[in-house]
Design a protein around this motif. Structure first.
Motif, short mmCIF file in Angstrom:
data_model
loop_
_atom_site.label_atom_id
_atom_site.label_comp_id
_atom_site.label_asym_id
_atom_site.label_seq_id
_atom_site.Cartn_x
_atom_site.Cartn_y
_atom_site.Cartn_z
N UNK A 1 31.39 28.34 40.46
CA UNK A 1 31.48 26.89 40.58
C UNK A 1 32.63 26.54 41.53
N UNK A 2 33.81 27.08 41.25
CA UNK A 2 34.92 26.96 42.18
C UNK A 2 34.68 27.98 43.28
N UNK A 3 34.94 27.59 44.50
CA UNK A 3 34.59 28.41 45.66
C UNK A 3 35.81 29.16 46.18
N UNK A 4 35.75 30.49 46.19
CA UNK A 4 36.80 31.32 46.76
C UNK A 4 36.31 31.77 48.14
N UNK A 5 37.01 31.36 49.18
CA UNK A 5 36.60 31.63 50.56
C UNK A 5 37.58 32.63 51.16
N UNK A 6 37.10 33.82 51.44
CA UNK A 6 37.93 34.88 52.01
C UNK A 6 38.02 34.74 53.52
N UNK A 7 39.23 34.90 54.04
CA UNK A 7 39.45 34.85 55.48
C UNK A 7 39.12 36.19 56.11
N UNK A 8 39.47 37.25 55.43
CA UNK A 8 39.23 38.61 55.91
C UNK A 8 38.36 39.30 54.86
N UNK A 9 37.13 39.57 55.22
CA UNK A 9 36.17 40.09 54.26
C UNK A 9 36.57 41.40 53.61
N UNK A 10 37.30 42.24 54.33
CA UNK A 10 37.64 43.53 53.74
C UNK A 10 38.80 43.45 52.75
N UNK A 11 39.24 42.23 52.42
CA UNK A 11 40.18 42.06 51.31
C UNK A 11 39.43 41.85 50.00
N UNK A 12 38.14 41.80 50.01
CA UNK A 12 37.35 41.34 48.87
C UNK A 12 36.84 42.44 47.94
N UNK A 13 37.31 43.66 48.06
CA UNK A 13 36.77 44.72 47.22
C UNK A 13 37.01 44.46 45.73
N UNK A 14 38.19 44.00 45.33
CA UNK A 14 38.44 43.69 43.91
C UNK A 14 37.54 42.53 43.48
N UNK A 15 37.33 41.58 44.36
CA UNK A 15 36.43 40.46 44.09
C UNK A 15 35.03 40.99 43.76
N UNK A 16 34.56 41.95 44.52
CA UNK A 16 33.24 42.52 44.26
C UNK A 16 33.19 43.21 42.89
N UNK A 17 34.25 43.94 42.56
CA UNK A 17 34.29 44.64 41.28
C UNK A 17 34.31 43.68 40.09
N UNK A 18 34.87 42.50 40.27
CA UNK A 18 35.00 41.53 39.18
C UNK A 18 33.83 40.56 39.08
N UNK A 19 32.90 40.64 40.03
CA UNK A 19 31.81 39.64 40.07
C UNK A 19 30.43 40.28 39.98
N UNK A 20 30.29 41.24 39.08
CA UNK A 20 28.97 41.79 38.78
C UNK A 20 28.48 42.92 39.66
N UNK A 21 29.34 43.48 40.50
CA UNK A 21 28.90 44.57 41.38
C UNK A 21 29.61 45.88 41.09
N UNK A 22 30.26 45.95 39.96
CA UNK A 22 30.99 47.16 39.58
C UNK A 22 30.07 48.38 39.54
N UNK A 23 28.89 48.23 38.96
CA UNK A 23 27.97 49.36 38.84
C UNK A 23 27.44 49.85 40.19
N UNK A 24 27.49 49.00 41.20
CA UNK A 24 27.01 49.36 42.53
C UNK A 24 28.14 49.57 43.53
N UNK A 25 29.38 49.48 43.07
CA UNK A 25 30.50 49.52 43.99
C UNK A 25 30.57 50.84 44.77
N UNK A 26 30.18 51.94 44.16
CA UNK A 26 30.22 53.24 44.86
C UNK A 26 29.21 53.32 46.01
N UNK A 27 28.35 52.29 46.15
CA UNK A 27 27.43 52.23 47.29
C UNK A 27 28.01 51.42 48.44
#
Length: 169
Positions: free
Chosen positions: A65-91
């Motif tokens: 709902x609140x929008x987090x906008x990343x300036x540099x996409x490669x800073x977002x790995x923790x974001x991916x792990x916390x937002x439902x992609x933990x099981x696929x993170x090794x891909x």
């Protein structure tokens, strides 16, 4: 994978942790990022440096709902792990795997498809304006990268937008 991280499938799960548990979760996030980057390659330094701020933002705000906008996409790995992609993170960064940057088709938590610096401020300001026009009460946060202030954050007439004034300017 460590125990705390195993319990996080969304930011709402993160909010169930007590504040004193967050430093331990930060270390678990770092361990997972290091292990994955050692195997697949990737932008290790930027992601490791952003772990605490991403944890704090997801703990305080209500993504997607609140929008987090990343300036540099490669800073977002923790974001991916916390937002439902933990099981696929090794891909990460593998063919058919998850992207190495926020990708709107990949998750509703990815508000903007950033790749490199200098896009978050203008994208977030556009989202703020849309929010005002639609009457939405959500918050928009721009996570500005180390090179993002120089080219994109200047506004017309030489004014700089700051977080406190972005909604009023």
């Amino acid at each position: 994978m460590p125990a705390r991280l195993d319990t996080i499938d969304s930011p709402s799960d993160l909010k169930k942790l007590r504040p004193h548990e967050l430093p331990l979760l930060a270390q678990e996030l770092r361990n997972e990022i290091i292990a994955t980057c050692a195997q697949n390659g990737g932008h290790l330094g930027a992601s490791l440096g952003a772990v605490e701020i991403i944890l704090a933002l997801h703990y305080v705000f209500d993504s997607p709902v609140d929008r987090l906008v990343f300036d540099v996409g490669h800073q977002a790995y923790a974001h991916k792990l916390l937002t439902g992609r933990r099981d696929r993170f090794r891909t990460l960064r593998k063919e058919g795997g998850i992207a190495g940057f926020p990708h709107r088709q990949e998750s509703p938590h990815d508000a903007f498809g950033a790749g490199h610096a200098s896009t978050s401020v203008s994208a977030a300001l556009g989202m703020v304006e849309a929010r005002k026009q639609l009457g939405n009460p959500n918050t928009v946060v721009a996570l500005i990268g180390d090179g993002g202030l120089t080219p994109s954050s200047r506004c017309p007439r030489g004014r700089w937008r700051s977080a406190p004034s972005a909604g009023r300017w």
